[in-house]
Write a protein that holds these residues in place. Structure first.
Motif, PDB file in Angstrom:
ATOM      1  N   ALA A 155       0.830  -1.211   0.000  1.00 27.34           N
ATOM      2  CA  ALA A 155       0.000   0.000   0.000  1.00 27.34           C
ATOM      3  C   ALA A 155       0.864   1.261   0.000  1.00 27.34           C
ATOM      4  O   ALA A 155       0.608   2.208  -0.754  1.00 27.34           O
ATOM      5  CB  ALA A 155      -0.916  -0.005   1.222  1.00 27.34           C
ATOM      6  N   ALA A 156       1.912   1.219   0.820  1.00 23.01           N
ATOM      7  CA  ALA A 156       2.790   2.390   0.904  1.00 23.01           C
ATOM      8  C   ALA A 156       3.463   2.646  -0.430  1.00 23.01           C
ATOM      9  O   ALA A 156       3.587   3.784  -0.889  1.00 23.01           O
ATOM     10  CB  ALA A 156       3.828   2.178   1.997  1.00 23.01           C
ATOM     11  N   MET A 170       2.368   1.860  -3.399  1.00 17.50           N
ATOM     12  CA  MET A 170       1.393   2.393  -4.351  1.00 17.50           C
ATOM     13  C   MET A 170       1.153   3.880  -4.086  1.00 17.50           C
ATOM     14  O   MET A 170       1.125   4.698  -5.010  1.00 17.50           O
ATOM     15  CB  MET A 170       0.066   1.621  -4.249  1.00 17.50           C
ATOM     16  CG  MET A 170       0.108   0.236  -4.880  1.00 17.50           C
ATOM     17  SD  MET A 170       0.750   0.275  -6.577  1.00 17.50           S
ATOM     18  CE  MET A 170      -0.610   1.132  -7.387  1.00 17.50           C
ATOM     19  N   THR A 171       0.960   4.217  -2.798  1.00 12.48           N
ATOM     20  CA  THR A 171       0.695   5.613  -2.441  1.00 12.48           C
ATOM     21  C   THR A 171       1.841   6.518  -2.896  1.00 12.48           C
ATOM     22  O   THR A 171       1.624   7.549  -3.533  1.00 12.48           O
ATOM     23  CB  THR A 171       0.532   5.750  -0.919  1.00 12.48           C
ATOM     24  OG1 THR A 171      -0.272   4.676  -0.454  1.00 12.48           O
ATOM     25  CG2 THR A 171      -0.077   7.084  -0.540  1.00 12.48           C
ATOM     26  N   LEU A 172       3.073   6.063  -2.593  1.00 11.50           N
ATOM     27  CA  LEU A 172       4.233   6.895  -2.946  1.00 11.50           C
ATOM     28  C   LEU A 172       4.338   7.066  -4.456  1.00 11.50           C
ATOM     29  O   LEU A 172       4.653   8.137  -4.959  1.00 11.50           O
ATOM     30  CB  LEU A 172       5.513   6.280  -2.387  1.00 11.50           C
ATOM     31  CG  LEU A 172       5.666   6.425  -0.869  1.00 11.50           C
ATOM     32  CD1 LEU A 172       6.880   5.667  -0.375  1.00 11.50           C
ATOM     33  CD2 LEU A 172       5.782   7.900  -0.485  1.00 11.50           C
ATOM     34  N   ARG A 173       4.027   5.992  -5.193  1.00 16.60           N
ATOM     35  CA  ARG A 173       4.067   6.085  -6.651  1.00 16.60           C
ATOM     36  C   ARG A 173       3.064   7.112  -7.152  1.00 16.60           C
ATOM     37  O   ARG A 173       3.365   7.921  -8.035  1.00 16.60           O
ATOM     38  CB  ARG A 173       3.736   4.724  -7.274  1.00 16.60           C
ATOM     39  CG  ARG A 173       4.989   3.923  -7.478  1.00 16.60           C
ATOM     40  CD  ARG A 173       4.701   2.636  -8.201  1.00 16.60           C
ATOM     41  NE  ARG A 173       5.771   1.687  -7.887  1.00 16.60           N
ATOM     42  CZ  ARG A 173       5.587   0.379  -7.788  1.00 16.60           C
ATOM     43  NH1 ARG A 173       4.385  -0.150  -7.967  1.00 16.60           N
ATOM     44  NH2 ARG A 173       6.596  -0.389  -7.506  1.00 16.60           N
ATOM     45  N   CYS A 174       1.860   7.084  -6.559  1.00 19.05           N
ATOM     46  CA  CYS A 174       0.827   8.031  -6.991  1.00 19.05           C
ATOM     47  C   CYS A 174       1.256   9.462  -6.695  1.00 19.05           C
ATOM     48  O   CYS A 174       1.082  10.355  -7.530  1.00 19.05           O
ATOM     49  CB  CYS A 174      -0.502   7.739  -6.280  1.00 19.05           C
ATOM     50  SG  CYS A 174      -1.250   6.227  -6.879  1.00 19.05           S
ATOM     51  N   VAL A 175       1.817   9.661  -5.491  1.00 20.51           N
ATOM     52  CA  VAL A 175       2.252  11.018  -5.122  1.00 20.51           C
ATOM     53  C   VAL A 175       3.316  11.505  -6.099  1.00 20.51           C
ATOM     54  O   VAL A 175       3.272  12.638  -6.578  1.00 20.51           O
ATOM     55  CB  VAL A 175       2.798  11.032  -3.672  1.00 20.51           C
ATOM     56  CG1 VAL A 175       3.470  12.359  -3.367  1.00 20.51           C
ATOM     57  CG2 VAL A 175       1.662  10.772  -2.693  1.00 20.51           C
TER      58      VAL A 175
END
Lengths: 268, 332
Positions: free
Chosen positions: A6-7, A9-14
């Motif tokens: 999850a982390a 994915m989140t970092l990639r999106c940011v």
């Protein structure tokens, strides 16, 4: 460091979002320079090179580019000379006030441009005007050099520190005089640092607008000032777009080179 | 008589308030392998750097083959240096590194290439001419540094702890190799080291440095067997003080039968306090009955670790010959 799914994915999106915010507007400028719609309607109504032809024939833009290149080269040359000398003095010699000098050389990059601008404008008018030297390209170059020195200084200082004095001693030991040592050993080892520092200095000068505004005087128009002046004239807007597109492409090259040179140097 | 290769007269150097070298007189003969031995901070490297021309003496003179070079720049002196960290030029190939001295002296390209390749051959690096220093091992870099200096055929070669960065095995190989090269080229070698064994192994003569001054100059045997001061005795090898005289550990025979016949004309009785087995030799630490503690070194010719380790706590008789005793002037 191990991150959870999850982390990650989140970092990639940011990161994607961040890069999008930076690069989509630039992309739009590039596309609009070929947009047939004068008001930049979206999606583009058609493809045209009309703006590019117009820009190439625009005397104001061409003069401004030339002025900016001259200012950039002048500031760059001044910064290379003074920055390198300052770096040698601070790195190779011990003298009273060395740390203070180091701080004073670096400080201008942190000073608000508006402060530097006002201060230089006042100083130039008080000292140079009586000598018959008005505000113009020369004062722009000096103004830019005050903060361009920092990039050269920092690059050269770091290189000298890592280089040490051993190889220069070895060169002298093998019979090379001071000039030969500089030519065959010191300069080649400094070259990439000088190039990286010089490119950054040029880039800093090229898009500078605040200090330029205060030091340019009425007759001299650098590219950023020309763009700023023409941005809100509906007639000129498409031409401004083309100039901006050219600048985007032109900026990529020195920055890419500077980064590669620094990378190469640290890989030694 | 020809002038010595190097002559130092009352050489002094201070850094601010700190005296690094305090008045040194020294003659180094032509073709000699001469070592300056001392702990770090004893001034030996500063002396070397003054001879090379990197430091300007506070006082005194330096002569090279009879010529006063005290005030000359490094490039005006006929000496070359092998630096502790080699100081190879990272942006040049091995060949260009070795050629450098000839190039700045404007030797023609074909000649300098030939001489550089020959120098590389003499340090067994023929195949490495086109490599960059970063692509070489520590031992190879060391040999490039040596070739780069030797190709200039200097009067004196200065070596500043050149083997310090190498591992033990390589260091021992290089000691032999350096000595061979020195014999072959006949150049005066001035070698700085803090390793007493290295100095004893390689040198024709040794100067022992302490606190910026020379304590003793002599052949390895003289320095080891007849140390001129307590400092030299302690720094070069281990030294035992027994009843006012000094004896080296390997000269003392350890006899496990205290009642047996005597070895040597001097004896002392004691108890083994510690046994240190070190492969080829065993080190016994013996508490003497008359007080004091002595280290004795025995070759493990007949014995093994099993035998010697059992000896701890046994009563022994130590024996040595009076000719192996020496006195050192007591320091104040």
């Amino acid at each position: 460091m191990i991150l959870s799914r999850a982390a990650r994915m989140t970092l990639r999106c940011v990161m994607a979002l961040g890069l999008t915010v930076i690069y989509i507007p630039l992309f739009v400028v590039l596309v609009n320079s070929f947009n047939a719609d004068r008001a930049f309607g979206w999606p583009p109504s058609g493809f045209t090179t009309h703006w590019w032809t117009q820009a190439l024939n625009n005397d104001g833009a061409r003069t401004a580019v030339l002025t900016s290149v001259k200012a950039g080269l002048g500031a760059c040359a001044l910064a290379l000379t003074l920055g390198t000398m300052a770096a040698f003095a601070v790195q190779r010699y011990k003298f009273f006030g060395r740390d203070t000098i180091s701080l004073l050389v670096v400080l201008p990059i942190a000073l608000p441009g508006i402060v530097t601008g006002i201060a230089l404008s006042n100083a130039f008018q008080v000292t140079l005007q009586p000598l018959g030297i008005g505000l113009g390209l020369f004062t722009v170059i000096v103004g830019h050099a005050t903060f361009c020195i920092v990039t050269v200084y920092n690059n050269v200082l770091a290189r000298l520190r890592r280089m040490g004095t051993n190889v220069e001693e070895a060169s002298a030991d093998l019979g090379a005089d001071t000039f030969q040592t500089f030519r065959y050993v010191t300069f080649p080892l400094l070259r990439s640092a000088l190039l990286a520092g010089g490119l950054l200095a040029f880039a800093l000068s090229f898009d500078e607008i605040i200090v330029t505004t205060f030091t340019a005087g009425p007759g001299v128009q650098t590219l950023p000032i020309w763009i700023f002046d023409n941005l809100f004239r509906p007639n000129q807007a498409p031409v401004v777009n083309v100039v901006a597109a050219v600048l985007i492409v032109a900026s990529v090259i020195p920055i890419y080179l500077a980064q590669r040179l620094s990378g190469e140097a640290s890989a030694h | 008589m020809p002038a010595p290769a190097v002559r130092l007269h009352d050489l002094r150097k201070s850094f601010g308030d700190v005296t690094a070298v305090s008045g040194i007189d020294l003659d180094i003969h032509d073709g000699e392998f001469f070592s300056m031995l001392g702990p770090s901070g004893s001034g030996k490297t500063t002396v070397l750097r003054m001879i090379a021309g990197f430091e300007r003496p506070t006082g005194g003179t330096i002569e090279l083959a009879g010529r006063d070079v005290t005030r000359l720049a490094p490039f005006d002196r006929d000496v070359n240096t092998v630096f502790q960290d080699y100081a190879l030029f990272p942006h040049m190939s091995v060949l260009q590194n070795v050629e450098y001295g000839l190039k700045v002296k404007r030797v023609r390209r074909t000649e300098r290439r030939e001489r550089a390749l020959e120098a590389l051959g003499s340090v067994r690096l023929e195949g490495f001419a086109e490599r960059r220093p970063a692509q070489l091992s520590g031992g190879q870099r060391q040999r490039v540094a040596l070739a780069r200096a030797l190709v200039n055929e200097p009067k004196v070669l200065l070596l500043d702890e050149p083997l310090g960065a190498l591992d033990l095995k390589l260091r021992e190989e290089m000691q032999i190799e350096l000595k061979e090269i020195q014999r072959r080229v006949g150049i005066t070698f001035l070698f700085v080291t803090h390793d007493q064994e290295e100095a004893l192994t390689m040198s024709d003569r040794i100067a022992v440095f302490n606190n910026g001054a020379i304590e003793q100059v002599g052949t390895p045997a003289e320095v080891y067997e007849r140390p001129a001061s307590a400092f030299v005795a302690g720094f070069v090898g281990t030294s035992n003080l027994i009843g006012g005289v000094s004896v080296r550990p390997e000269k003392i025979h350890v006899d496990t039968q205290p009642e047996g016949p005597a070895q040597g004309d001097r004896q002392a009785l004691g108890t083994i306090a510690e046994v240190v087995y070190a492969g080829a030799v065993t080190r016994f630490v013996v508490d003497l009955e008359d007080g004091g503690r002595v280290v004795a070194l025995q070759q493990n010719q007949q014995t093994s670790s099993m035998d010697v380790m059992r000896l701890r706590g046994s009563r022994v008789r130590l024996g040595w010959k009076s000719v192996h005793e020496y006195r050192t002037p007591q320091e104040d």
